[in-house]
Design a protein around this motif. Sequence first.
Motif, mmCIF file in Angstrom:
data_model
loop_
_atom_site.group_PDB
_atom_site.id
_atom_site.type_symbol
_atom_site.label_atom_id
_atom_site.label_comp_id
_atom_site.label_asym_id
_atom_site.label_seq_id
_atom_site.Cartn_x
_atom_site.Cartn_y
_atom_site.Cartn_z
ATOM 1 N N ASP A 139 61.914 59.369 -0.107
ATOM 2 C CA ASP A 139 62.962 58.352 -0.086
ATOM 3 C C ASP A 139 64.102 58.684 0.884
ATOM 4 O OD1 ASP A 139 63.762 60.390 -1.636
ATOM 5 O OD2 ASP A 139 63.853 59.257 -3.518
ATOM 6 N N GLY A 140 63.840 59.594 1.808
ATOM 7 C CA GLY A 140 64.799 59.857 2.873
ATOM 8 C C GLY A 140 65.905 60.823 2.516
ATOM 9 N N GLU A 141 65.709 61.575 1.438
ATOM 10 C CA GLU A 141 66.729 62.574 1.083
ATOM 11 C C GLU A 141 66.480 63.843 1.903
ATOM 12 O OE1 GLU A 141 68.422 64.940 -2.799
ATOM 13 O OE2 GLU A 141 66.824 63.476 -3.080
ATOM 14 N N ILE A 142 67.553 64.348 2.527
ATOM 15 C CA ILE A 142 67.421 65.597 3.293
ATOM 16 C C ILE A 142 67.589 66.737 2.297
ATOM 17 C CG2 ILE A 142 68.379 66.976 5.193
ATOM 18 C CD1 ILE A 142 69.677 64.162 6.104
ATOM 19 N N LEU A 143 66.481 67.393 1.972
ATOM 20 C CA LEU A 143 66.537 68.421 0.924
ATOM 21 C C LEU A 143 67.045 69.743 1.479
ATOM 22 C CD1 LEU A 143 63.138 67.565 -0.814
ATOM 23 C CD2 LEU A 143 65.427 66.865 -1.509
ATOM 24 N N GLY A 144 66.690 70.033 2.721
ATOM 25 C CA GLY A 144 67.151 71.279 3.326
ATOM 26 C C GLY A 144 66.998 71.184 4.819
ATOM 27 N N GLU A 145 67.897 71.857 5.558
ATOM 28 C CA GLU A 145 67.828 71.742 7.015
ATOM 29 C C GLU A 145 68.459 72.944 7.676
ATOM 30 O OE1 GLU A 145 70.084 69.667 10.293
ATOM 31 O OE2 GLU A 145 71.342 69.302 8.529
ATOM 32 N N ASP A 146 68.045 73.245 8.889
ATOM 33 C CA ASP A 146 68.725 74.249 9.700
ATOM 34 C C ASP A 146 68.550 73.872 11.165
ATOM 35 O OD1 ASP A 146 70.345 76.427 10.087
ATOM 36 O OD2 ASP A 146 68.694 77.850 10.222
ATOM 37 N N LEU A 147 69.573 74.176 11.958
ATOM 38 C CA LEU A 147 69.540 73.801 13.375
ATOM 39 C C LEU A 147 70.237 74.895 14.169
ATOM 40 C CD1 LEU A 147 68.869 71.427 15.378
ATOM 41 C CD2 LEU A 147 71.206 70.649 15.016
ATOM 42 N N TYR A 148 69.553 75.388 15.182
ATOM 43 C CA TYR A 148 70.177 76.357 16.078
ATOM 44 C C TYR A 148 70.243 75.729 17.461
ATOM 45 C CZ TYR A 148 70.549 80.136 19.406
ATOM 46 O OH TYR A 148 70.934 80.895 20.478
ATOM 47 N N SER A 149 71.473 75.526 17.977
ATOM 48 C CA SER A 149 71.636 74.919 19.290
ATOM 49 C C SER A 149 71.817 76.009 20.345
ATOM 50 C CB SER A 149 72.843 73.982 19.283
ATOM 51 O OG SER A 149 73.156 73.640 20.610
ATOM 52 N N GLN A 150 71.079 75.864 21.449
ATOM 53 C CA GLN A 150 71.174 76.836 22.546
ATOM 54 C C GLN A 150 72.233 76.410 23.568
ATOM 55 O OE1 GLN A 150 67.257 76.814 24.301
ATOM 56 N NE2 GLN A 150 66.247 77.557 22.458
ATOM 57 N N GLN A 151 72.925 75.293 23.251
ATOM 58 C CA GLN A 151 73.822 74.668 24.227
ATOM 59 C C GLN A 151 74.787 75.646 24.913
ATOM 60 O OE1 GLN A 151 75.604 70.814 23.103
ATOM 61 N NE2 GLN A 151 77.528 71.734 23.704
ATOM 62 N N LYS A 152 75.437 76.517 24.092
ATOM 63 C CA LYS A 152 76.458 77.413 24.663
ATOM 64 C C LYS A 152 75.851 78.322 25.723
ATOM 65 C CE LYS A 152 79.820 77.531 21.037
ATOM 66 N NZ LYS A 152 79.919 77.984 19.668
ATOM 67 N N ILE A 153 74.634 78.794 25.477
ATOM 68 C CA ILE A 153 73.994 79.711 26.431
ATOM 69 C C ILE A 153 73.605 78.975 27.705
ATOM 70 C CG2 ILE A 153 71.933 81.197 26.758
ATOM 71 C CD1 ILE A 153 72.489 81.573 23.539
ATOM 72 N N HIS A 154 73.061 77.757 27.554
ATOM 73 C CA HIS A 154 72.664 77.002 28.747
ATOM 74 C C HIS A 154 73.890 76.538 29.547
ATOM 75 C CE1 HIS A 154 68.519 77.261 27.763
ATOM 76 N NE2 HIS A 154 68.651 76.628 26.616
ATOM 77 N N LEU A 155 75.010 76.302 28.846
ATOM 78 C CA LEU A 155 76.237 75.906 29.551
ATOM 79 C C LEU A 155 76.646 76.995 30.551
ATOM 80 C CD1 LEU A 155 78.609 74.241 26.889
ATOM 81 C CD2 LEU A 155 77.809 73.227 29.028
ATOM 82 N N LEU A 156 76.439 78.257 30.178
ATOM 83 C CA LEU A 156 76.791 79.382 31.063
ATOM 84 C C LEU A 156 75.954 79.362 32.335
ATOM 85 C CD1 LEU A 156 76.941 82.307 28.443
ATOM 86 C CD2 LEU A 156 78.862 81.061 29.464
ATOM 87 N N HIS A 157 74.723 78.810 32.238
ATOM 88 C CA HIS A 157 73.832 78.770 33.402
ATOM 89 C C HIS A 157 73.911 77.437 34.136
ATOM 90 C CE1 HIS A 157 72.089 81.953 30.861
ATOM 91 N NE2 HIS A 157 71.826 82.512 32.019
ATOM 92 N N GLY A 158 74.714 76.518 33.629
ATOM 93 C CA GLY A 158 74.879 75.217 34.296
ATOM 94 C C GLY A 158 73.713 74.267 34.081
#
Length: 422
Positions: free
Chosen positions: A62-81
Amino acid sequence: MAAYIGHICKLTLPRIRCHSRIDTYYNHIRAITSIVHQSKKQVVLGIETSCDDTGAAVVSEDGEILGEDLYSQQKIHLLHGGIIPPIANRLHAERIESVVTTAIERSGVSLNEIDAIATTVKPGLSLSLCVGINYGKKLALSANKPFIPIHHMEAHALTIRMIEKVEFPFLVLLISGGHSLLVLARSLDEWSIIGKSVDDAPGEALDKGARRLKLRNIPELSSMCGGQAIEYLARDGNPRAFDFPTPMWKYSDCTFSFSGLKFTLKKTVEKLEEEYEIEGGRIIPQVKDVCASYQYAITKHIVRQTQRAMVYVETRELLPKENYTLVVSGGVACNQYIRRALSLLCTEMGYRLVCPPPKLCTDNGIMIAWNGMERWKAKSGILYNKDDIEAVKFQPKCPIGEDLTDDVRSLGIKIKRWVKFR
Ligand code: KG4
Ligand code: ZN
């Protein structure tokens, strides 16, 4: 749970008749197990690694988010442009185990109780996709679970159905760092392309634009992605201060192109830097006006091609008149200025506009789990067999469906009045 079973016992035990005490006992247990099983919600685990986010989530039927995790690499890629695929590959490989384990732990559901494992297999960066797909397949095979291959763009388009009632068919605008698509969603397995980009996606134009403007050197913007940084500065700028040509205005189709805008921005910044003798990491004084004008030009192009797509849909009677719906998703759909402009367009064209909350517009494991759940419920695209699961390969490029661009062009649609926004 004990209280729940106790409640079921009270409801069911009097109705069961048995000959011996031992039979009675086993029949009671069977009845309880069957009721608990029937009432157990279906749950799907989703895994996403198509670009620079390692995501996992467990979602219920029924669309309930029971558990989640997210790791963003954005900060590292920002350093490399920009995103460097081998770095993305290493970071996904380092994080995938912990992201998936954390999502399952947070869900309170054991791996054993998960009904199926959905994983993004297309489209995306090969070195990113391969990490998620290898992990997802291995997990499915070792835990003896069905595997559901997921198309990343379908997942973006369907996320809204986890939150709101949106019935097929509907029009979708997908705007992200890698894609720019106008699509007709007919069913879970039937998609038609009304317009796509011939070069860059709007997110790419925003990211590269922000890099050329050196926005990372402004402390409060240093950890933002390009689109966010430009939106932030554009709020205090004049969208008419600089003139950016509208792309594709000569063509009567819904094709997108953002590389010309990116080039004009580069030239504009170069000229201003020369004029004001700006060197090194310093920033041009007109940065807010440039951001506002650039964002306006990108928005105008998106809104115009969407308006033409709406006229095409009407001409070909592709959507029911009483239920014109536009779904907008993908990272660039987080932009409030673009949302407002699209909202005006929808009001004028008689459409209902629906967008997932910003957190669900950017890449995440939830959208993959939900697309997996939609497929699980529809019994479509599920792999049970070991050989079939092992045979799944990633596909860096994979169109979402048949391309209707030629048909759009053949109608030579002329727009009498473009919807205006500021
Ligand atoms: O959907 P997404 O997370 O990844 C892809 O599949 O590409 O989208 C990432 C893109 C980036 O280019 C980023 O600059 C853009 O979404 N983005 C935004 C905003 N937040 C993220 N663009 C405009 N305004 C925003 N607020
Ligand atoms: Zn995406």
